[in-house]
Design a protein around this motif. Structure first.
Motif, PDB file in Angstrom:
ATOM      1  N   LYS A  21       0.639  -1.036  -0.046  1.00  0.00           N
ATOM      2  CA  LYS A  21      -0.080   0.052  -0.177  1.00  0.00           C
ATOM      3  C   LYS A  21       0.978   1.229   0.049  1.00  0.00           C
ATOM      4  CE  LYS A  21      -3.977  -2.187   1.552  1.00  0.00           C
ATOM      5  NZ  LYS A  21      -5.110  -2.176   0.623  1.00  0.00           N
ATOM      6  N   PHE A  22       0.441   2.376  -0.610  1.00  0.00           N
ATOM      7  CA  PHE A  22       1.346   3.454  -0.919  1.00  0.00           C
ATOM      8  C   PHE A  22       0.487   4.581  -0.142  1.00  0.00           C
ATOM      9  CE2 PHE A  22       2.967   0.836  -3.854  1.00  0.00           C
ATOM     10  CZ  PHE A  22       4.223   1.057  -3.846  1.00  0.00           C
ATOM     11  N   TYR A  23       0.922   5.354   0.655  1.00  0.00           N
ATOM     12  CA  TYR A  23       0.182   6.409   1.194  1.00  0.00           C
ATOM     13  C   TYR A  23       1.257   7.811   1.180  1.00  0.00           C
ATOM     14  CZ  TYR A  23      -1.888   2.484   3.610  1.00  0.00           C
ATOM     15  OH  TYR A  23      -2.579   1.234   3.836  1.00  0.00           O
ATOM     16  N   LEU A  24       0.211   8.702   0.913  1.00  0.00           N
ATOM     17  CA  LEU A  24       0.661  10.031   0.830  1.00  0.00           C
ATOM     18  C   LEU A  24       0.071  11.148   1.902  1.00  0.00           C
ATOM     19  CD1 LEU A  24       1.835  12.161  -2.095  1.00  0.00           C
ATOM     20  CD2 LEU A  24       0.455  13.069  -0.419  1.00  0.00           C
ATOM     21  N   VAL A  25       0.666  11.770   2.534  1.00  0.00           N
ATOM     22  CA  VAL A  25       0.019  12.552   3.416  1.00  0.00           C
ATOM     23  C   VAL A  25      -0.217  14.166   3.054  1.00  0.00           C
ATOM     24  CG1 VAL A  25       0.053  13.688   5.998  1.00  0.00           C
ATOM     25  CG2 VAL A  25       0.591  11.223   5.586  1.00  0.00           C
ATOM     26  N   ASP A  26      -1.229  14.667   2.927  1.00  0.00           N
ATOM     27  CA  ASP A  26      -1.420  16.031   2.585  1.00  0.00           C
ATOM     28  C   ASP A  26      -1.641  16.637   3.853  1.00  0.00           C
ATOM     29  OD1 ASP A  26      -2.245  18.418   1.760  1.00  0.00           O
ATOM     30  OD2 ASP A  26      -4.212  17.617   0.731  1.00  0.00           O
ATOM     31  N   HIS A  27      -1.031  17.567   4.210  1.00  0.00           N
ATOM     32  CA  HIS A  27      -0.847  18.093   5.665  1.00  0.00           C
ATOM     33  C   HIS A  27      -1.765  19.301   5.392  1.00  0.00           C
ATOM     34  CE1 HIS A  27       3.127  16.077   5.985  1.00  0.00           C
ATOM     35  NE2 HIS A  27       2.630  16.395   7.385  1.00  0.00           N
ATOM     36  N   ARG A  28      -2.171  19.848   4.261  1.00  0.00           N
ATOM     37  CA  ARG A  28      -2.908  21.007   4.034  1.00  0.00           C
ATOM     38  C   ARG A  28      -2.365  22.256   4.678  1.00  0.00           C
ATOM     39  NH1 ARG A  28      -8.385  19.666   2.115  1.00  0.00           N
ATOM     40  NH2 ARG A  28      -8.067  18.078   0.627  1.00  0.00           N
ATOM     41  N   SER A  35      -3.423  19.767  -4.894  1.00  0.00           N
ATOM     42  CA  SER A  35      -3.209  19.500  -6.352  1.00  0.00           C
ATOM     43  C   SER A  35      -1.746  18.898  -6.218  1.00  0.00           C
ATOM     44  CB  SER A  35      -3.423  20.743  -7.012  1.00  0.00           C
ATOM     45  OG  SER A  35      -2.593  21.803  -6.578  1.00  0.00           O
ATOM     46  N   GLU A  36      -0.934  19.180  -5.586  1.00  0.00           N
ATOM     47  CA  GLU A  36       0.456  18.625  -5.612  1.00  0.00           C
ATOM     48  C   GLU A  36       0.347  17.153  -5.093  1.00  0.00           C
ATOM     49  OE1 GLU A  36       2.977  20.753  -2.950  1.00  0.00           O
ATOM     50  OE2 GLU A  36       2.839  22.803  -4.168  1.00  0.00           O
ATOM     51  N   ALA A  37      -0.372  16.785  -4.017  1.00  0.00           N
ATOM     52  CA  ALA A  37      -0.890  15.272  -3.913  1.00  0.00           C
ATOM     53  C   ALA A  37      -1.382  14.667  -5.000  1.00  0.00           C
ATOM     54  CB  ALA A  37      -1.373  15.186  -2.617  1.00  0.00           C
ATOM     55  N   LYS A  38      -2.201  15.266  -5.475  1.00  0.00           N
ATOM     56  CA  LYS A  38      -2.820  14.734  -6.818  1.00  0.00           C
ATOM     57  C   LYS A  38      -1.876  14.327  -8.115  1.00  0.00           C
ATOM     58  CE  LYS A  38      -6.784  13.756  -7.368  1.00  0.00           C
ATOM     59  NZ  LYS A  38      -7.541  12.163  -6.931  1.00  0.00           N
ATOM     60  N   ILE A  91       1.105   2.022  -9.329  1.00  0.00           N
ATOM     61  CA  ILE A  91       0.868   2.066  -8.115  1.00  0.00           C
ATOM     62  C   ILE A  91      -0.317   2.935  -7.714  1.00  0.00           C
ATOM     63  CG2 ILE A  91       2.185   3.255  -6.051  1.00  0.00           C
ATOM     64  CD1 ILE A  91       4.554   2.798  -7.631  1.00  0.00           C
ATOM     65  N   ASN A  92      -1.133   2.747  -6.832  1.00  0.00           N
ATOM     66  CA  ASN A  92      -2.378   3.311  -6.399  1.00  0.00           C
ATOM     67  C   ASN A  92      -1.750   3.961  -4.989  1.00  0.00           C
ATOM     68  OD1 ASN A  92      -4.057   2.728  -8.521  1.00  0.00           O
ATOM     69  ND2 ASN A  92      -4.250   0.654  -7.686  1.00  0.00           N
ATOM     70  N   CYS A  93      -2.013   5.262  -5.035  1.00  0.00           N
ATOM     71  CA  CYS A  93      -1.534   5.837  -3.801  1.00  0.00           C
ATOM     72  C   CYS A  93      -2.740   6.680  -2.864  1.00  0.00           C
ATOM     73  CB  CYS A  93      -0.570   6.967  -4.160  1.00  0.00           C
ATOM     74  SG  CYS A  93       0.134   7.843  -2.594  1.00  0.00           S
ATOM     75  N   LYS A  94      -3.072   6.123  -1.842  1.00  0.00           N
ATOM     76  CA  LYS A  94      -4.049   6.782  -1.162  1.00  0.00           C
ATOM     77  C   LYS A  94      -3.509   7.922  -0.290  1.00  0.00           C
ATOM     78  CE  LYS A  94      -7.492   5.931   2.466  1.00  0.00           C
ATOM     79  NZ  LYS A  94      -8.078   4.919   3.342  1.00  0.00           N
ATOM     80  N   ILE A  95      -4.382   9.162  -0.593  1.00  0.00           N
ATOM     81  CA  ILE A  95      -3.884  10.233   0.205  1.00  0.00           C
ATOM     82  C   ILE A  95      -4.572  10.679   1.450  1.00  0.00           C
ATOM     83  CG2 ILE A  95      -4.056  12.956  -0.032  1.00  0.00           C
ATOM     84  CD1 ILE A  95      -3.935  12.528  -3.191  1.00  0.00           C
TER      85      ILE A  95
END
Length: 169
Positions: A81-88, A95-98, A109-113
């Motif tokens: 699993k791939f995760y990216l944290v958007d701290h806002r 938009s950077e996370a997307k 690679i499906n990355c969950k934000i």
């Protein structure tokens, strides 16, 4: 109804074939001697036999880690699993996370934000953001019964942290 069933089955086969082609293209990069050498070292030090997760930031260190982890998971038939944290914390962070997510999608690679919801600090932002990031990541791992989380850092991160701590005394 029967035609619809066969169309769905045929779509699944096409989708599996497309996925297999992408996976073969990914693994083909291991034919490069430099990439293979790095991957062998990665594989030797990792030695994970169960499903795992990868934290991705979009930096060169975490994108490299995502690629190596994808190869490792394909060769060892593991789910990752791939995760990216958007701290806002910044206006354009979503938009950077997307964008990072779409780059990873090219490698299947499906990355969950994971999004930090709530009040943002005005002081000690870096430390609090790091704490929140690890909280979100470990929560997601617990939810998915994942015991291994890989996080990428490169040598510049170590130097930067050393200098910051030195300046703080």
């Amino acid at each position: 109804q029967i035609n619809l069933f066969f169309k769905k089955q045929n779509m699944k086969k096409k989708s599996l074939n497309a996925k297999k082609k992408v996976h073969n293209l990914i693994l083909k990069h291991l034919s490069n001697p430099k990439v293979l050498k790095i991957f062998k070292e990665f594989k030797r030090t990792l030695n994970i036999k169960t499903n795992f997760a990868v934290a991705v930031s979009g930096g060169s260190d975490s994108l490299s880690l995502a690629f190596l982890a994808k190869c490792y998971s394909l060769l060892n038939k593991l789910e990752v699993k791939f995760y990216l944290v958007d701290h806002r914390l910044r206006k354009d962070s979503y938009s950077e996370a997307k964008l990072v997510s779409s780059v990873l999608k090219k490698f299947d690679i499906n990355c969950k934000i994971l999004t930090w919801i709530g009040k943002k600090p005005s002081t000690n932002i870096q430390a609090l953001a790091r704490d929140k990031r690890y909280f979100l990541l470990t929560n997601e791992c617990k939810k998915n019964k994942i015991n291994h989380l890989l996080i990428g850092h490169h040598i510049d991160d170590l130097y930067k942290n050393f200098l910051i701590r030195l300046l703080r005394g």
